[in-house]
Design an enzyme around this catalytic site. Structure first.
Site, mmCIF file in Angstrom:
data_model
loop_
_atom_site.group_PDB
_atom_site.id
_atom_site.type_symbol
_atom_site.label_atom_id
_atom_site.label_comp_id
_atom_site.label_asym_id
_atom_site.label_seq_id
_atom_site.Cartn_x
_atom_site.Cartn_y
_atom_site.Cartn_z
ATOM 1 N N PHE A 46 4.023 4.971 5.615
ATOM 2 C CA PHE A 46 3.120 4.220 6.492
ATOM 3 C C PHE A 46 2.050 3.540 5.652
ATOM 4 O O PHE A 46 1.506 4.134 4.716
ATOM 5 C CB PHE A 46 2.458 5.160 7.501
ATOM 6 C CG PHE A 46 3.425 6.087 8.190
ATOM 7 C CD1 PHE A 46 4.484 5.586 8.932
ATOM 8 C CD2 PHE A 46 3.288 7.464 8.082
ATOM 9 C CE1 PHE A 46 5.385 6.429 9.566
ATOM 10 C CE2 PHE A 46 4.175 8.321 8.708
ATOM 11 C CZ PHE A 46 5.227 7.817 9.455
ATOM 12 N N GLY B 278 0.815 -1.205 0.000
ATOM 13 C CA GLY B 278 0.000 0.000 0.000
ATOM 14 C C GLY B 278 0.850 1.256 0.000
ATOM 15 O O GLY B 278 1.856 1.355 -0.710
ATOM 16 N N CYS B 279 0.449 2.226 0.819
ATOM 17 C CA CYS B 279 1.149 3.514 0.855
ATOM 18 C C CYS B 279 2.565 3.402 1.407
ATOM 19 O O CYS B 279 3.383 4.312 1.202
ATOM 20 C CB CYS B 279 0.351 4.513 1.689
ATOM 21 S SG CYS B 279 -1.226 4.987 0.928
ATOM 22 N N ALA B 280 2.881 2.330 2.096
ATOM 23 C CA ALA B 280 4.250 2.127 2.592
ATOM 24 C C ALA B 280 5.174 1.582 1.515
ATOM 25 O O ALA B 280 6.382 1.474 1.727
ATOM 26 C CB ALA B 280 4.238 1.169 3.789
ATOM 27 N N GLY B 281 4.621 1.259 0.347
ATOM 28 C CA GLY B 281 5.401 0.596 -0.689
ATOM 29 C C GLY B 281 6.566 1.404 -1.212
ATOM 30 O O GLY B 281 7.610 0.852 -1.543
#
Length: 378
Positions: free
Chosen positions: A362, A165-168
């Site tokens: 995150f 997700g956004c932590a990628g």
């Protein structure tokens, strides 16, 4: 901004928890070079988002709450891979993924070409491609297509990341760092391709989904990590991962016949009370004070994250200005956020050589991917 000039202190941490460190000589530490970011030509403003939400969901019992939440994101505009009319139409999962592949093949090459130029390398000098996306799916990964069409060597390592997700984006940076340490002098290319608008679900009327319809945007970002220590950007010194236990359902996808349905728990906005101490701990393990760094590249999932992090770290809100700029201009572009924020940091041109900084993304898990480094102007 001025650097405090503190040398990194010797690393002390518990056995089995050590972050990854490069060799002692600064020139051998990999450099995350200035990223390149491409955004699509279709634009939706905050006013259009609010008007659409009010018209499409008139009579929804929570529409006023959703409109208020969208206003509070601070997003002024977002970029979409299709027109607003095409975005609102849902032809089904298969057709959505056809659009994803078509638009990725159209929009990845310009970002990659610019990133290679920023780093001063060519395609044949890349030893690994880390391709990040959580908004579409292909097998083989698009890394194979890139190697076949863009001049990369056939022995280039392929590392697709699909479920962070956004932590990628931050995860890709850390894996590129690890790769360059394992293969001294090697170069890794990071590509974050996120078309969040293709996950729009017109029949999903939960408040979290209504909010996401006004928050997420589309973008492609790319950056090179040079293992030889050359280039302008963030000289990577250490990286770490932290996960908040028993939170894997707080940010997730429900896979349904219509595609990915974004699920967001109402407790997510409060996660900084757990993640801020993790940033402090990881910095301390490297001998740094997370509350006194010179720059921060933080994933801006929303303004609450930045506000809370500012309070928990006891730093001035202005230190996160570049992250806020990404959110304001592009919305939440998922894994591409940290790369765009780093691009803005580089273009700002105010960081002196050796400035100490922290990068953090995150995402689902709840997971924090954290990198520490010093600024280099090449």
């Amino acid at each position: 901004m001025t650097t405090n000039g503190r040398p990194a202190q010797p690393h002390h941490s518990r056995p089995g928890t050590q972050p990854v460190h490069a060799a002692d000589a600064p020139h051998t530490r990999p450099v995350l070079c200035e990223p390149a970011v491409e955004v699509p030509e279709h634009v939706i403003t905050i006013e259009e988002s609010l008007d659409l939400a009010a018209r499409l969901h008139h009579g929804h019992e929570d529409i006023e709450l959703a409109l208020r939440l969208i206003k509070n994101t601070g997003v002024r505009k977002r970029h979409l891979v299709q027109s607003i009319e095409a975005t609102l139409d849902h032809p089904g999962l298969e057709e959505r993924n056809v659009v994803y592949v078509r638009e990725a093949k159209r929009r990845v090459p310009p970002a990659v070409t610019a990133a290679l130029a920023n780093a001063g390398v060519c395609a044949r000098e890349i030893d690994a491609i880390i391709f990040v996306s959580c908004t579409g799916f292909t097998m083989p990964a698009l890394t194979a297509w890139m190697i076949n069409t863009m001049g990369f060597r056939t022995d280039t390592r392929q590392m697709p990341i699909a479920q962070m997700g956004c932590a990628g984006g931050a995860s890709a940076i850390n894996r590129a760092h690890d790769f360059c340490l394992a293969h001294p002098g090697a170069n890794a290319l990071i590509v974050a391709c996120e078309f969040c608008s293709l996950c729009y679900q017109p029949d999903d009327l939960t408040v979290g989904n209504l909010l996401s319809n006004g928050l997420f945007g589309d973008a492609v970002a790319a950056a090179v990590v040079r293992g030889d220590g050359h280039g302008r950007g963030m000289r990577l010194e250490s990286n770490a991962t932290r996960l908040i236990p028993d939170t894997e359902e707080w940010i997730s996808y429900a896979l349904k016949p219509t595609g990915f349905h974004f699920l967001l728990d109402r407790r997510v906005p409060h996660t900084m009370q757990d993640l801020a101490p993790a940033l402090v701990q990881v910095s301390a393990e490297h001998g740094w004070d997370a509350t006194e760094l010179d720059f921060y590249v933080i994933h801006a999932g929303g303004p609450r994250i930045l506000d809370d992090l500012s309070r928990h770290l006891n730093v001035k809100p202005a230190i996160f200005e570049r992250s806020r700029d990404t959110l304001t201009d592009y919305g939440n572009i998922a894994s591409a956020v940290v790369l765009d924020t780093l691009r803005r940091t580089a273009e700002n041109g105010l960081l002196p050589e050796g400035a100490h900084g922290l990068l953090a993304g995150f995402g689902p898990g709840i997971t924090a991917e954290i990198a520490l480094g010093t600024w280099t102007n090449g």
